[in-house]
Write an enzyme that holds these catalytic residues in place. Structure first.
Site, PDB file in Angstrom:
ATOM      1  N   ASN A  73       0.831  -1.204   0.000  1.00 47.49           N
ATOM      2  CA  ASN A  73       0.000   0.000   0.000  1.00 47.49           C
ATOM      3  C   ASN A  73       0.868   1.258   0.000  1.00 47.49           C
ATOM      4  OD1 ASN A  73       0.629  -0.803   2.691  1.00 47.49           O
ATOM      5  ND2 ASN A  73      -1.012   0.462   3.517  1.00 47.49           N
TER       6      ASN A  73
ATOM      7  N   CYS B 173      -4.120   0.697  -2.569  1.00 48.72           N
ATOM      8  CA  CYS B 173      -3.993  -0.553  -1.820  1.00 48.72           C
ATOM      9  C   CYS B 173      -2.916  -1.463  -2.431  1.00 48.72           C
ATOM     10  CB  CYS B 173      -5.302  -1.315  -1.822  1.00 48.72           C
ATOM     11  SG  CYS B 173      -6.692  -0.428  -1.104  1.00 48.72           S
TER      12      CYS B 173
ATOM     13  N   GLU C 170      -3.022  -4.622  -3.160  1.00 46.17           N
ATOM     14  CA  GLU C 170      -3.502  -5.531  -4.206  1.00 46.17           C
ATOM     15  C   GLU C 170      -3.510  -4.843  -5.567  1.00 46.17           C
ATOM     16  OE1 GLU C 170      -4.848  -4.687  -1.251  1.00 46.17           O
ATOM     17  OE2 GLU C 170      -6.550  -5.998  -0.811  1.00 46.17           O
TER      18      GLU C 170
ATOM     19  N   CYS D 253     -10.522  -4.597  -0.055  1.00 43.24           N
ATOM     20  CA  CYS D 253     -11.616  -3.625   0.018  1.00 43.24           C
ATOM     21  C   CYS D 253     -12.494  -3.759  -1.234  1.00 43.24           C
ATOM     22  CB  CYS D 253     -11.054  -2.202   0.139  1.00 43.24           C
ATOM     23  SG  CYS D 253     -10.361  -1.547  -1.392  1.00 43.24           S
TER      24      CYS D 253
ATOM     25  N   CYS E 101     -10.733  -2.876  -4.588  1.00 41.74           N
ATOM     26  CA  CYS E 101      -9.799  -3.915  -5.056  1.00 41.74           C
ATOM     27  C   CYS E 101     -10.558  -5.118  -5.596  1.00 41.74           C
ATOM     28  CB  CYS E 101      -8.855  -4.344  -3.936  1.00 41.74           C
ATOM     29  SG  CYS E 101      -7.589  -3.105  -3.591  1.00 41.74           S
TER      30      CYS E 101
HETATM   31 ZN    ZN Z   1      -8.186  -2.177  -1.621  1.00 44.32          ZN
END
Ligand code: ZN
Length: 131
Positions: free
Chosen positions: A42, A53, A55, A88, A91
């Site tokens: 992140n 993020c 990911e 989240c 993502c």
């Molecule tokens: Zn995320």
């Protein structure tokens, strides 16, 4: 590479986190069919909405390296929290286009507590534009 080994790569990726605001370092590692592992962490910003993020950093990096979702085996996401770092909503949406729906998503922490789900389980009935 096992799920646990990929989780260790995600833990390693946390070292590249820039998280001076949340102090919540997250790492991600994507295993490719050719054996390569693409890392993400992140990246925060004083303008919070401009943060990204782990990911998405990893999946966008994989695109820049020429990979597509057909090259992907699985992703691991790691934090140091007892509550596992599930992706989240943003993502999950991005992954639904760039990651195989039946691909494994491994969410884990430094103690190797982990849970494995498919992307489809995390985001059923995902939004996609049809042409
Ligand atoms: Zn995320």
């Amino acid at each position: 590479m096992t799920e646990l080994e990929l989780l260790d790569k995600a833990i390693e990726a946390r070292g590249f986190s820039y998280s001076p605001y949340s102090h919540y370092a997250v790492g991600a590692a994507i295993l490719m069919k050719d054996g390569k592992v693409v890392l993400g962490a992140n990246q925060e910003n004083a303008a919070y909405g401009d943060s990204m993020c782990a990911e998405r950093v990893a999946i966008f990096s994989s695109r820049m390296m020429g990979y597509t979702k057909k090259d992907i085996v699985m992703i691991a996401i790691a934090s140091d929290a007892d509550d596992l770092p599930y992706p989240c909503g943003s993502c999950r949406q991005v992954l639904s286009e760039l990651f195989p729906l039946d691909g494994k998503v491994i969410c884990g922490n430094l103690k190797h507590k982990m849970e494995v789900k498919t992307l489809e389980e995390l985001l059923p009935n995902h939004f996609i534009l049809k042409d």
